[in-house]
Scaffold this active site. Structure first.
Site, PDB file in Angstrom:
ATOM      1  N   CYS A   1      15.596 109.951  90.881  1.00  0.00           N
ATOM      2  CA  CYS A   1      16.857 109.805  91.612  1.00  0.00           C
ATOM      3  C   CYS A   1      17.015 108.470  92.336  1.00  0.00           C
ATOM      4  O   CYS A   1      18.114 108.125  92.753  1.00  0.00           O
ATOM      5  CB  CYS A   1      17.020 110.946  92.611  1.00  0.00           C
ATOM      6  SG  CYS A   1      17.093 112.573  91.837  1.00  0.00           S
TER       7      CYS A   1
ATOM      8  N   HIS B   1      26.287 112.950  91.795  1.00  0.00           N
ATOM      9  CA  HIS B   1      24.946 112.376  91.761  1.00  0.00           C
ATOM     10  C   HIS B   1      24.505 112.134  90.315  1.00  0.00           C
ATOM     11  O   HIS B   1      23.705 112.896  89.765  1.00  0.00           O
ATOM     12  CB  HIS B   1      23.981 113.326  92.483  1.00  0.00           C
ATOM     13  CG  HIS B   1      22.556 112.893  92.495  1.00  0.00           C
ATOM     14  ND1 HIS B   1      22.157 111.570  92.395  1.00  0.00           N
ATOM     15  CD2 HIS B   1      21.402 113.615  92.604  1.00  0.00           C
ATOM     16  CE1 HIS B   1      20.831 111.512  92.440  1.00  0.00           C
ATOM     17  NE2 HIS B   1      20.368 112.735  92.562  1.00  0.00           N
TER      18      HIS B   1
ATOM     19  N   CYS C   1      15.854 111.355  98.245  1.00  0.00           N
ATOM     20  CA  CYS C   1      14.649 112.051  97.829  1.00  0.00           C
ATOM     21  C   CYS C   1      14.480 111.856  96.322  1.00  0.00           C
ATOM     22  O   CYS C   1      15.418 111.461  95.622  1.00  0.00           O
ATOM     23  CB  CYS C   1      14.717 113.531  98.178  1.00  0.00           C
ATOM     24  SG  CYS C   1      16.120 114.416  97.474  1.00  0.00           S
TER      25      CYS C   1
ATOM     26  N   GLY D   1      12.581 113.551  92.752  1.00  0.00           N
ATOM     27  CA  GLY D   1      11.879 114.646  92.112  1.00  0.00           C
ATOM     28  C   GLY D   1      10.409 114.339  91.904  1.00  0.00           C
ATOM     29  O   GLY D   1      10.037 113.195  91.650  1.00  0.00           O
TER      30      GLY D   1
END
Length: 458
Positions: free
Chosen positions: A135, A389, A421, A423
């Site tokens: 991300c 996103h 954040c 993954g």
């Protein structure tokens, strides 16, 4: 002897700060950024890495939105073209294009990005590569370019981000190594992201109402930003097509706005059932939207921007990526932001605006509360729950959104932070300074006494 003298002269020239004049005298000031960051520096700061352009496409709902029939390379090309056309930069001067991207097969997406560069008018001499830190990939691309410029590899580069979650949905391909069962943290890398959201909500006591309220706020702010034209300076319109799924007929369209923003209320969201856990609190309404989109950021040395007469949108100050427990990967920003801020020589109270990716409302609320941040400073134009996103593009999108908002706010907005954040348990954060806010002694203020450059020196 003469050769030795010449070599010494060359070395001294490298050590001397770059300057447009012959004056290389140093003047010291106490750094406003914080005690440990106090330093003396030359009045010329031509080696700063600056951003002169940052643009994004609209973000559209995957499989249902305006880009559902748009090839990934056709998403990237318009923003690559925009950053050079709007700055009148000769594309051949770009030293590298780095594209953050997550879901597509690596070799295929690398080829698509190279193709997009050709569509955008870049010559064959300009290289392209991709980077994947999930991300944060778009922000990582910007950071990689900034680092390369600082290292002297080239003076001008583009950090970009791209994701078509229509074309490349989230999925695991192939078998999972059975060894993963021996290592709990490795096994937690395979947790669905929604389960990590539930873990954060449960472990840190983030209620369903808090999460739903965060989603309502995100949509409300994004709707207001769209209605008042606050995104117009960052969005590049994309000419594409919409295909009727029944007839196959193609309709030419121009996509100019984010299409996931909606008017919603707490009552509306309360009707939604949890998606990942029967008695959970994470719903489709308080999670980020699955989206398609792209963004691009043009960076260069300040001295080069000055030579070209380009206005400076922002200054790249710091970047960090940190690791956290994969089972609660959403806490990443709470771990990364303080490190990035400290690396920039600042304190949290010095930051005027935050763009924190809203992967899930649970982790967004936790990070905001954990750091004690003023809600009025965070995602002032909405976030991923409303805007979307597109994994690899989010970092580049946030750079465009943050810097254009800082420019709008003017003299009262000096520093901004972007964070998300990641993954498998990480967090990333970067600090930017508004371009026209930097003075000759960047990050420094004059003081009456120079007894100490830092309290650390006592």
């Amino acid at each position: 002897m003469e050769k030795a003298i010449n070599r010494q002269k060359v070395l001294l020239d490298h050590l001397r700060p770059s300057s447009s004049s012959d004056d290389s005298s140093l003047s010291a000031s106490v750094c406003a950024a914080g005690d440990s960051a106090a330093y003396a520096r030359n009045h010329v700061f031509g080696d700063d890495v600056v951003i002169v352009a940052a643009y994004r496409t609209p973000l559209c709902k995957a499989k249902r939105g305006g880009f559902k029939d748009t090839y990934a390379d056709d998403l990237l090309a318009p923003v690559l073209k925009a950053v050079v056309e709007k700055t009148n930069l000769n594309p051949k001067e770009v030293g590298d294009i780095v594209v953050g991207t997550v879901l597509a097969p690596g070799s295929q997406r690398a080829s698509e990005c190279r193709m997009a560069a050709f569509y955008a008018g870049f010559p064959e001499t300009v290289p392209v590569r991709t980077v994947n830190r999930q991300c944060s990939s778009g922000l990582q691309a910007v950071a990689d370019v900034a680092a390369a410029i600082r290292a002297g590899f080239y003076d001008i580069g583009i950090g970009a981000g791209l994701e078509s979650m229509t074309a490349n949905p989230m999925a695991w391909e192939g078998d999972v190594n059975p060894k993963v069962k021996i290592f709990e943290q490795a096994q937690n890398c395979l947790l669905p992201m929604g389960i990590t959201s539930e873990n954060v909500a449960h472990r840190f006591g983030v209620s369903r109402q808090e999460q739903d309220q965060a989603a309502v706020d995100s949509h409300r702010k994004a709707a207001a930003a769209t209605a008042t034209g606050r995104f117009k300076d960052e969005i590049i319109h994309v000419a594409t097509k919409i295909v009727d799924p029944k007839s196959g007929d193609e309709k030419p369209v121009t996509i100019s706005v984010d299409d996931g923003i909606r008017n919603t209320t707490l009552a509306d969201l309360a009707k939604l059932k949890p998606v990942f856990k029967k008695d959970g609190t994470t719903t489709a309404g308080n999670s980020s939207q699955v989206s398609d989109g792209a963004g691009a950021v043009l960076l260069m040395k300040r001295s080069v921007a000055d030579q070209k007469g380009l206005p400076i949108l922002g200054v790249f100050r710091s970047f960090v990526a940190v690791g956290v427990d994969p089972a609660i990967m959403g806490v990443g920003p709470a771990a990364a932001i303080p490190v990035a801020v400290k690396a920039a020589g600042l304190e949290l109270d010095d930051i005027d605006l935050f763009e924190i990716n809203e992967a899930f409302a649970s982790q967004f609320v936790y990070c905001r509360n954990k750091l004690g941040l003023d809600p009025e400073k965070i995602n002032v134009n909405g976030g991923a729950m409303a805007i979307g996103h597109p994994l690899g593009a989010t970092g580049a999108r946030c750079v465009a959104t943050l810097l254009h908002e800082m420019k709008r706010r003017g003299k009262d907005c000096r520093y901004g932070v972007i964070s998300m954040c990641i993954g498998t348990g990480m967090g990333a954060a970067a600090v930017f300074e508004r371009g026209d806010r930097t003075d000759e002694l960047c990050n420094a203020r004059k003081v009456d006494s120079l007894n100490f450059l830092s309290k650390d020196a006592r």
